[in-house]
Design a protein around this motif. Structure first.
Motif, mmCIF file in Angstrom:
data_model
loop_
_atom_site.group_PDB
_atom_site.id
_atom_site.type_symbol
_atom_site.label_atom_id
_atom_site.label_comp_id
_atom_site.label_asym_id
_atom_site.label_seq_id
_atom_site.Cartn_x
_atom_site.Cartn_y
_atom_site.Cartn_z
ATOM 1 N N SER A 1 46.101 35.122 51.225
ATOM 2 C CA SER A 1 46.432 34.297 49.921
ATOM 3 C C SER A 1 47.279 35.244 49.066
ATOM 4 C CB SER A 1 45.536 33.250 49.595
ATOM 5 O OG SER A 1 44.500 33.973 48.912
ATOM 6 N N PRO B 1 41.336 37.432 43.549
ATOM 7 C CA PRO B 1 42.412 36.517 43.912
ATOM 8 C C PRO B 1 43.782 36.719 43.079
ATOM 9 C CG PRO B 1 40.517 35.141 43.390
ATOM 10 C CD PRO B 1 40.078 36.666 43.255
ATOM 11 N N ASP C 1 41.009 35.349 49.156
ATOM 12 C CA ASP C 1 40.680 34.210 48.205
ATOM 13 C C ASP C 1 39.496 34.497 47.455
ATOM 14 O OD1 ASP C 1 38.876 34.188 50.161
ATOM 15 O OD2 ASP C 1 39.832 32.430 51.460
#
Lengths: 324, 213
Positions: free
Chosen positions: A181, A251, A257
């Motif tokens: 992410s 993050p 994440d």
């Protein structure tokens, strides 16, 4: 070639320097208000932090070759400090010479991004080569201790620390166990700097958190014979603080994440604690207070990177397992 | 001395070696003499001793700092003799003077009269590495003939491990350097030597060094 750092990395570096500027201003005011206070130790400590922060930022922002050279030099200083502290055998001068040669070679694997060789060179090849060289010299008095101490030093000062340098050059693969992410578009091309800064920043903050919690609370000592200052409350509070910070920083700065960041914080908290104690035990065994005096206000290189010798490989392999 | 070659040699060879490869850990650097005439008296373990001690003085005082070294060793052939006297800048000392006509200390005394800073190893030889041998009394003769000279004792540890006698392979170890308070000629040779030996021993006792045998 200079790295184009992702925005979030630039902001983090700016934040680190803002803290340093603030500390310097506060120290200046303190000196003006209380001229009789002895702040020499603190001044030296802060000045050294400035030097470390500038060199580290240059390593992160500069070319790959410069970053590798920087970490290789840190390993060299740490290994030399270690060999200068421990008892060594006169007969082993040539063995130690070969051990030193492992440093440029190990960092060359990192430069050329040869992961397989990076990961086995010291644990396998140097582990076998150094005793062979010693056997050819032929002195068997104190052989086990000599081989054990040299290899422990190589693993700690070179192999473990070199993981921090490799982190900078990681490129994620499509087939990772978790899909990244990304904190920004730019981070896709440069995932390394964010990860390295998270590792180093959290390792240092974890040291501070454990110290602060241990000072404020807690009576039960964790390892009274190794480091009398370490308490259970310091350990628990420090790890908890690091986990919370990791969930905030991870993050925003890296491809992880919040779940992965939580675990990374736990790893850094516990690993930093163990690394700190490991170097404390080494110094206690040798009967020295500091491992050296190369960093004014801090002591030696090993005093500064003690936690990192554990957190760097542990954090690296955690990240590597999921994303690379 | 060839000052240009000497500066180049120190900047590009000696400083990188002593400051980066070896790494010096100097206690009380401020006690080093700022100007000559001065004698630096140190224990001797390695060929690196003199170069390391010279590098303590930095570039500014480089041209005034010179080691006293054995003529029989350093002048044994022409190339080594040229390098020793022109680039390193040694003052050759005849360790076994024959006859009484020549004055073996003339070169040293003349250099002190030119306000130079001289490095002297009164053990006379590198000997067994990392073991302090008793000082020979030549240093007392120099101090007597040049009583205004300050004599600064320095104890070094580590270079004997990096490059001991009889070895050509250099292995990096940190070098500990302990600078002591300077003394002057006391008027009596025995007294002066006792004082000097005493200072050296207390400097040596300051450090705790790991076993090496």
């Amino acid at each position: 070639m200079i790295r184009q750092l992702p925005t979030e990395v630039n902001w983090t570096l700016a934040g680190i320097f803002a803290v340093l500027v603030l500390s310097s201003v506060l120290l200046y005011c303190w000196r003006r208000l209380k001229p009789q206070a002895d702040l020499a130790e603190m001044t030296a400590r802060l000045r050294t932090w400035w030097v470390i922060a500038v060199l580290f930022s240059l390593a992160v922002a500069g070319s790959q070759a410069f970053a590798v050279a920087f970490f290789a030099f840190v390993s060299f200083l740490a290994f030399k400090e270690y060999l200068s502290l421990i008892p060594t055998r006169r007969a082993d001068r040539r063995v130690l010479f070969w051990a030193y040669l492992a440093i440029p070679i190990q960092y060359y694997w990192i430069y050329s991004q040869w992961y397989g060789m990076f990961i086995i060179f010291i644990p396998v090849y140097m582990f076998l080569l150094l005793p062979t060289r010693a056997v050819l010299i032929g002195n068997t008095d104190g052989y086990i201790r000599a081989m054990g101490t040299v290899h422990w030093g190589l693993m700690t000062a070179v192999f473990s620390l070199s993981h921090a340098a490799y982190l900078l050059n990681l490129q994620p693969v499509e087939s990772g166990r978790i899909s990244p992410s990304w904190p920004s578009e730019h981070a896709i091309e440069e995932p390394g700097p964010g990860l390295l800064i998270m590792l180093v920043l959290l390792t240092q903050l974890n040291d501070v958190a454990q110290f602060a919690w241990g000072k404020s609370f807690g009576r039960t000592r964790v390892a009274p014979d190794v480091s009398p200052g370490k308490t259970v409350a310091g350990l628990v509070g420090g790890v908890a603080t690091t986990v919370v910070l990791a969930m905030l920083i991870g993050p925003a700065l890296t491809l992880m994440d919040w779940q992965r960041s939580l675990f990374a914080g736990l790893i850094i908290g516990l690993g930093g604690f163990a690394g700190d104690l490991s170097i404390s035990a080494l110094k206690r065994d040798l009967g020295v207070k500091d491992s050296g005096s190369i960093l004014p206000g801090h002591g030696g290189i090993l005093d500064r990177v003690d936690s990192l010798t554990y957190t760097a490989p542990m954090f690296f392999h955690f990240v590597h397992y999921f994303y690379f | 001395m060839n000052h240009v070659l000497r500066y180049l040699f120190f900047v590009f060879v000696v400083y990188p070696m002593t400051l980066i490869l070896i790494g010096l850990n100097v206690r009380r650097r401020e006690l080093l003499p700022q100007a000559g005439p001065a004698l630096i008296v140190a224990n001797h373990n390695s060929h690196l001793d003199a170069l390391t001690l010279i590098s303590l003085f930095g570039l500014k005082r480089l041209r005034y700092v010179r080691p006293v070294a054995a003529a029989d060793f350093f002048l044994r052939n022409r190339l080594l003799g040229w390098f020793s006297t022109r680039v390193i800048g040694i003052i050759p000392l005849d360790r076994a003077p024959k006859g009484t006509r020549s004055d073996p200390l003339a070169g040293i005394v003349a250099a002190l009269e030119r306000s130079e800073i001289l490095i002297l190893f009164p053990e006379g030889t590198r000997g067994e590495p990392e073991q302090l041998a008793e000082f020979k009394t030549g240093v007392a003769h120099v101090a007597k003939r040049s009583p205004e000279t300050s004599v600064t004792p320095i104890y070094m540890h580590g270079l004997g491990k990096s490059l001991p006698r009889g070895e050509a392979l250099f292995v990096p170890f940190f070098c500990d350097i302990f600078v002591g308070e300077a003394l002057h000629w006391t008027g009596n040779r025995g007294e002066f030597m006792d004082l000097l030996n005493q200072r050296m021993e207390s400097l040596a006792a300051e450090g705790t060094f790991p076993d090496w045998n």
